[in-house]
Structures are given as structure tokens and as C-alpha cells.
Design a protein around this motif. Sequence first.
Motif, PDB file in Angstrom:
ATOM      1  N   THR A  59       0.835  -1.202   0.000  1.00  0.00           N
ATOM      2  CA  THR A  59       0.000   0.000   0.000  1.00  0.00           C
ATOM      3  C   THR A  59       0.868   1.249   0.000  1.00  0.00           C
ATOM      4  O   THR A  59       0.636   2.187  -0.769  1.00  0.00           O
ATOM      5  N   GLU A  60       1.885   1.276   0.848  1.00  0.00           N
ATOM      6  CA  GLU A  60       2.780   2.425   0.924  1.00  0.00           C
ATOM      7  C   GLU A  60       3.526   2.631  -0.386  1.00  0.00           C
ATOM      8  O   GLU A  60       3.635   3.751  -0.886  1.00  0.00           O
ATOM      9  N   LEU A  68      -1.874 -10.130  -2.867  1.00  0.00           N
ATOM     10  CA  LEU A  68      -1.257  -9.868  -4.165  1.00  0.00           C
ATOM     11  C   LEU A  68      -2.297  -9.452  -5.206  1.00  0.00           C
ATOM     12  O   LEU A  68      -2.053  -8.539  -6.008  1.00  0.00           O
ATOM     13  N   LEU A  69      -3.454 -10.085  -5.190  1.00  0.00           N
ATOM     14  CA  LEU A  69      -4.508  -9.706  -6.132  1.00  0.00           C
ATOM     15  C   LEU A  69      -5.039  -8.305  -5.841  1.00  0.00           C
ATOM     16  O   LEU A  69      -5.300  -7.518  -6.767  1.00  0.00           O
ATOM     17  N   GLN A  70      -5.182  -7.957  -4.564  1.00  0.00           N
ATOM     18  CA  GLN A  70      -5.617  -6.603  -4.207  1.00  0.00           C
ATOM     19  C   GLN A  70      -4.571  -5.579  -4.642  1.00  0.00           C
ATOM     20  O   GLN A  70      -4.920  -4.509  -5.157  1.00  0.00           O
ATOM     21  N   ALA A  71      -3.291  -5.906  -4.438  1.00  0.00           N
ATOM     22  CA  ALA A  71      -2.229  -4.995  -4.860  1.00  0.00           C
ATOM     23  C   ALA A  71      -2.243  -4.828  -6.377  1.00  0.00           C
ATOM     24  O   ALA A  71      -2.050  -3.720  -6.887  1.00  0.00           O
ATOM     25  N   HIS A  72      -2.485  -5.908  -7.079  1.00  0.00           N
ATOM     26  CA  HIS A  72      -2.560  -5.821  -8.532  1.00  0.00           C
ATOM     27  C   HIS A  72      -3.734  -4.942  -8.956  1.00  0.00           C
ATOM     28  O   HIS A  72      -3.640  -4.168  -9.915  1.00  0.00           O
ATOM     29  N   GLY A  73      -4.828  -5.022  -8.210  1.00  0.00           N
ATOM     30  CA  GLY A  73      -5.981  -4.179  -8.495  1.00  0.00           C
ATOM     31  C   GLY A  73      -5.661  -2.702  -8.363  1.00  0.00           C
ATOM     32  O   GLY A  73      -6.151  -1.881  -9.140  1.00  0.00           O
ATOM     33  N   LEU A 129       2.806  -3.755 -10.494  1.00  0.00           N
ATOM     34  CA  LEU A 129       3.107  -4.865  -9.594  1.00  0.00           C
ATOM     35  C   LEU A 129       3.753  -5.976 -10.401  1.00  0.00           C
ATOM     36  O   LEU A 129       3.200  -6.441 -11.392  1.00  0.00           O
ATOM     37  N   ARG A 130       4.926  -6.392  -9.968  1.00  0.00           N
ATOM     38  CA  ARG A 130       5.661  -7.452 -10.652  1.00  0.00           C
ATOM     39  C   ARG A 130       6.217  -8.411  -9.608  1.00  0.00           C
ATOM     40  O   ARG A 130       6.839  -7.991  -8.635  1.00  0.00           O
TER      41      ARG A 130
END
Length: 119
Positions: free
Chosen positions: A33-34, A61-66, A72-73
Motif C-alpha cells: 500500500t505504501e 497480491l490480487l488486491q495490490a494488482h488491483g 506490480l511485478r
Amino acid sequence: MGLATRRNGDAVVLAPSGDLDVESITPLAAALTEAGGTATGPVVVDLSRVTFADSTTVNVLLQAHGSLGPRLRLARPSAFVQRLFGVIGLDQALPVYGTIEAALAPGRPGRPGRPGPSE
């Protein structure tokens, strides 16, 4: 779980280690998030030292990709993580790279798939 964070120009590399589960995922979720709010380049998660991951990790990871999209890699998944991603198909939904350098390369579009030896 331990978490090392380093900046590489406008990119951030997050390197969790140990087990990633419901009891230990919070530092990685917070770091993602940061990074999304402060980094302008790729946000790379080096998964080479992750010994266990569960559905909580997948959800984070899916939320971060969203929120990060192709920024995101995922890089260098451990054998356990690679098996997990293969079983659930996450390696077809998120960009996975064989090396951190490949994940950081400018202009490389994020693409789903298993990491190759030359990536």
C-alpha cells in the motif's frame, strides 16, 4: 515473516521471507500500500525466500494488482510459491519474472506467465 525493502530509482523492491499467512501478511500488505502511494515505477515483490504462502497471500497480491496494475511485478518465486501459483493459476493472472533485473526493466510490460530462465 521478515520483510526487506529497498528503493531502486523510482521502483521499490519488497523481499518477504519465511511464512506468509494470515498471521504474518500485514507487513507485506502495508508495504505494498505504501509503495503504491510513494513509488512511481515498478513495485517488485521478490518471493525467493518465501517458504510458505496461503490464500491470504494470494488475496493481498490480487488486491495490490488491483490498485497497482502492471506496476506490480512478482520475481523469483521460491519452489513452494511457484507450485502454489501454478496450481491456482495465479501465474497466468499476474506478471512473474525469473529475476529482479527483468522485473525492474523499464518499458517491459507486465505479462502473466511462469518465469523463464532468461528473464
